[in-house]
Structure formats: C-alpha cells, structure tokens
Design a protein around this motif. Sequence first.
Motif, short mmCIF file in Angstrom:
data_model
loop_
_atom_site.label_atom_id
_atom_site.label_comp_id
_atom_site.label_asym_id
_atom_site.label_seq_id
_atom_site.Cartn_x
_atom_site.Cartn_y
_atom_site.Cartn_z
N PRO A 223 0.83 -1.21 0.00
CA PRO A 223 0.00 0.00 0.00
C PRO A 223 0.86 1.26 0.00
O PRO A 223 1.99 1.25 0.50
CB PRO A 223 -0.76 -0.09 1.33
N SER A 224 0.30 2.34 -0.56
CA SER A 224 1.12 3.54 -0.71
C SER A 224 1.53 4.14 0.64
O SER A 224 2.58 4.78 0.73
CB SER A 224 0.41 4.57 -1.58
N VAL A 225 0.70 3.90 1.67
CA VAL A 225 1.09 4.45 2.98
C VAL A 225 2.42 3.86 3.44
O VAL A 225 3.27 4.56 4.01
CB VAL A 225 0.01 4.13 4.04
N ILE A 226 2.61 2.57 3.17
CA ILE A 226 3.85 1.91 3.59
C ILE A 226 5.04 2.54 2.86
O ILE A 226 6.09 2.78 3.46
CB ILE A 226 3.79 0.40 3.29
N TYR A 227 4.85 2.82 1.56
CA TYR A 227 5.91 3.50 0.82
C TYR A 227 6.19 4.86 1.46
O TYR A 227 7.35 5.28 1.55
CB TYR A 227 5.51 3.70 -0.65
N VAL B 278 5.73 5.68 4.64
CA VAL B 278 6.44 5.45 5.90
C VAL B 278 7.91 5.19 5.62
O VAL B 278 8.80 5.76 6.26
CB VAL B 278 5.81 4.24 6.65
N GLY C 220 -0.82 10.67 -10.51
CA GLY C 220 -1.99 10.64 -9.65
C GLY C 220 -1.74 10.11 -8.25
O GLY C 220 -2.64 10.11 -7.42
N THR D 218 -1.00 9.74 -4.50
CA THR D 218 -1.30 10.77 -3.51
C THR D 218 -0.50 10.67 -2.23
O THR D 218 0.37 11.48 -1.95
CB THR D 218 -2.79 10.72 -3.16
N ILE D 219 -0.84 9.66 -1.44
CA ILE D 219 -0.45 9.69 -0.04
C ILE D 219 1.06 9.58 0.15
O ILE D 219 1.66 10.35 0.91
CB ILE D 219 -1.16 8.55 0.72
N LEU E 293 2.59 12.87 -0.76
CA LEU E 293 2.17 13.87 0.22
C LEU E 293 3.01 13.79 1.49
O LEU E 293 3.38 14.80 2.08
CB LEU E 293 0.68 13.62 0.54
N PRO F 83 -2.44 16.09 -6.34
CA PRO F 83 -3.17 15.14 -5.49
C PRO F 83 -2.98 15.46 -4.01
O PRO F 83 -3.93 15.33 -3.23
CB PRO F 83 -2.52 13.79 -5.83
N ALA G 131 -5.82 16.06 -1.03
CA ALA G 131 -5.85 15.25 0.17
C ALA G 131 -5.63 16.08 1.43
O ALA G 131 -6.17 15.79 2.49
CB ALA G 131 -4.79 14.15 0.08
N ASN G 132 -4.82 17.13 1.32
CA ASN G 132 -4.47 17.91 2.50
C ASN G 132 -5.56 18.84 2.97
O ASN G 132 -5.60 19.23 4.12
CB ASN G 132 -3.21 18.73 2.20
#
Lengths: 285, 301
Positions: B122-126, B128, B225, B227-228, B231, B252, B256-257
Amino acid sequence: MKKFLKAEEIFFRVLMFLSTTLIGTVLFLIVFSVIKNGLPYLSWEMISEVPSGGYYFGKEGGILNAIVGTVYLSLGSTLLAFFVGLPVALMMNVHLVRYQRFVNGIRLILDLLWGIPSIVYGAFGFTLMVYLGIRASLLAGIITVTIFIIPIMIRAMDEALKTAPRGLLEAALSLGSTRSEISYRVFFKQCIPGMVTAILLSFGRAAGDVASVLFTAGFTDAIPTSINQPAATLPLAIFFQLSSPISEVRHRAYAAAVVLFGIILVISLLTRIISGKYKKNRINF
Amino acid sequence: MSGFRIKLSRSLRNKVHGSWMTVCLVFVISMPVIIAGGLYWKSSVLLHDHGVFSLIFSKEWKPLSGQFGFYPFIISSIWVTMTALILAAPICLLTAIHLTQYAKRWVLKIMHPVIDILAGIPSVIYGVWGILVVVPFIGNHLGTWLGKSVSGYSILAGGIVLAIMVIPFVLNILIDVFNNIPTELSEASLSLGATRWQTIKFVLVKKGLPGIVAAFGLGMSRAFGETIAVLMVVGNVSRIPSGLFQPGYPLPALIANNYGEMLSIPLYDSALMLSALILFVVVLGFNFVSRYIIAACDKRC
C-alpha cells in the motif's frame, strides 16, 4: 572492433544485473526498515484495544478500531464489487464472445478506469455523498471503494476467464445449457483459482488505499456498530499518527504499518498458495 | 408437466441473469462519464467564475480571498513525475531486458514474487519508508555532501519514492512487450552473426519501441496521480519549485491535505473538485494514448 563489442555487452550485462539486484534490494530494504522501526513498539495492547482518552498524546490504547474498520470496509466493498464484477466478467467471455471488438472496447474502458488515481475516486465519492445527502460513514466509504476496485476485479477475472478454452463453451452449448448455466457451472468453476486471485487482489487494494476513503469514511476512535457510522481504517490511522509531533504516537504509526504490511503479505501469500493448489482441478484440453 | 416447469425456471433464471449482467455492464461502461460529470458538476461554479486558463496559469493560491491559481501545483506535479520517471525508466528497461533475455530460471523464480509484492504494498507503507529512509538520507547525507542545508522533504524525496512505486507497474508491462516480440526476429538476427547485445539493441528495442514508450506513459500517469506516499515526503509548500531539493506541493496532495477546510470556505470545494477533474483528464488522456499505442503494436506483431 570485436573487443569493443564484447566490452559493451559486458558493460550492459553488469548494468542489467545491477538494476535487477537493486529492485530486490529495495524490497528487502522496505521490509527491513518498516519492521525494524515498527516491531519494537508492537504489542498485544496495540492490536486489541481501541484508543483511550489520551491516545493521541501518547497514552494507552491501540488501533483495534482501525483494524476492524479496515476489515469491514474491505469485506463490504469486495462483496459488493463481486456482485457487480463477476456478471460483467462472465458476460464479456460467455455472452459477448462473438463480438470481440466490443469486448476489447470494454477492456479498454476498464483499463482506463484502473489507471484513474484513487484520489479522483475519493473526490467523486465525496460528490456522490453530497448529492445523495449521506454523511461520511462506513456506507459512503464502502460505495467509493467499491467503485474503485470494480475495474481491478473485472480485469483480473477477465484475464482468468480468457484462458478458458473456447471448446468448453461450444460443448456446453451443444448439450443444451443456457448461457447463465455455462457462465456459473462451467466457466466460473473452470476458473476458480483466477477468481479467488481476483478477489484477494481487490481485497488487498481496498485494504491498503487511503486516498479514496479520506473524504468518505470519516475517522473515529470507536468500532462502528452500524453502516451509517464513520469508520477508521488502518492506512488512514498510520497517516494521521505520523503527522503527530509526539514521537510516541509516531512510533505507534510504525507499529501500525507493520500490522498493515502483515495483512497485505498474508493476502499475497494466500493468493499464491490458492492459485497453485486449484490448478490441479482444471480441465485441460 | 414437471419437465415443462424445469424448462421455464431455467429460461427464467437465464433471463433474470442476462438482465442483471446487462445492468452491471452498462453501469461499468458509463462509469468514466459519470465520474467526469460528477466532478464537472461540482467544479462548474468556479469554472464559470474564472475560466479554465486563468485558473491554470494563475500563481496566486489564496482560498480565503477567492483566488485559486493552480500553476504552482501543476508545476510541482510535473517536477515530481518527471523525476520519478527519469529515475525509474532506465532501471525498468534494463531489468526487463535482463529478465526476458538473460535471466536464469532461479532469478525469475525470485523476481516474480518480488515484483508482485512490490506492486501490492500500500502507498502508505511506501510513505512510511520514505519518511524513515529517503528523507533522512537526503537531509543528512546527500545535503551535506552537496554542501547545501536541506530538510529532506523535497521534490527529490517524492521522486525517489514514486519511482519505486511505479517500477513494478512499468516492469510488468515492459516484460509483456518484450515477450510479445516474435522470437524468429531475434533468431534471424543471431544467425546473421550479431551478438546478443546487438540483437537486443537493434532488433528488440527497436521493434518494441512503441510499447516501451507506452509503458513509460502509463507509468507516468500512475506517478502523476499518486497521492499519499508523495504527500508524506514532498514537503507541501505552495510555491513554484526551482530545484530538486526544494519542497513541492503536487495536485493530489493539495486535494488530500485540504479536504477538512473544504466546506468552510466558499468555492474551496469547487476548486478541489476542479483539481480532481484536471487529474482525471490528464491521467485519462495519457492512459488512452498509451493503451492505443500498445493495442496497435499488438496487432502488428
């Protein structure tokens, strides 16, 4: 000249080998650094309790709300997407098999939909929410994520169904089956490993995405008890906690990242095992 | 009699099923139109007030006084995307050639799951990982090495994280492209006395060039595209970036922000929906052209 050719080939072979190794190393690095930073802070309390009063200032509590929220959201949207996606995938390969140009057009549209960034789905979900007059809730999140994963699921199912031999369709038709029977009793069964892979793939996408639920699912410290309540998800919890200035809270974000990583790895492992296991039951021509 | 009933219920089931399938299909096909329509509906207020070009090329972003200029965000997006593409493209191309032409079975056995897992993270892990590794590396090592004082939250950090995110995606398409080139071509080239590398350079890459370009196009729209993860590492300062070590604020990330304040400031939600619409149009355009090239290429081979 010959020497130069040889040197050039060796040079590029080394470069190629290096870049392949680099990709492997990067995966190792990601796994290593996330686990190294997260594991020390992972405790039973983290995954079995909801956040208590001062959680976001570093006091007790856990992220059970986010874990449960993620499971609800992904399960709900995968289920919904399955009911919409499976018929479309079957229709493309059973009913419309004579109109290949049309089917290729549908594939193009699905590929385009797959390429649209999830934040756009999030924004669209928000528009839909305003239009329908529902608040940020589990329901709104599920609808948005469903729209987001439908193209992924259909394309994955389609890839599996494409491999089913055409003779199977002709044989079933000649025995007098209706098209819906062929769809479910023959094609669906023939391609079960592909179907399970498609479902797990979509589940993984649904569980890992933030941008689409950012607007729509809301965020809460409680475990949602009805579909109209907001729900927290794991990626969102990681994201919020990381932006905190308190290091205790940030450490928990790392631990939550380990949990999310674990879920995704288990899904990916399951996909491999299942698709390997069911391959034996297939009819081969 | 019972035979008749069975027949009726079977054909009835078939009919119900057929209609449900058709409904689903129509829904899925009309999805792009519905999404574009929905976003346009929300952003039309702002569009009618200001006009497209003045919004895109205006540099002022002051939501409180009703000024919405997307220029800094679009430029940031382009910076981050290009950085990612420049970093990822050679690695993807070399690895794809290695895996399809040279690699032994055991290498493939390792690399297949590696690519799959990378694609599934998942992009959140990237994000982190970016905060844990990439940002400190740029801030502490690369910065001092180049003699600059930088925070690490920069275009470069976003580009590196994005590059790694698009690598599995582009790599999969490139491997398909190289596998679809008929083996007779390279066999003919080899039998004429060309070396392996000459064959790759003059036959495979040349033949697959449209596919390679399309793969990079798809990777680019994916990066545009995302995002997280971006960001989290890119710094988010709404100023036109002038270098790799400057912070940026891609489109993006903007959406999101700011979703929190979206409803409390007039026209703000309209502006954010417009940026989603811009993303949608750009990504769809890139995707369409790339897919078209790939399809045309497949037909010719």
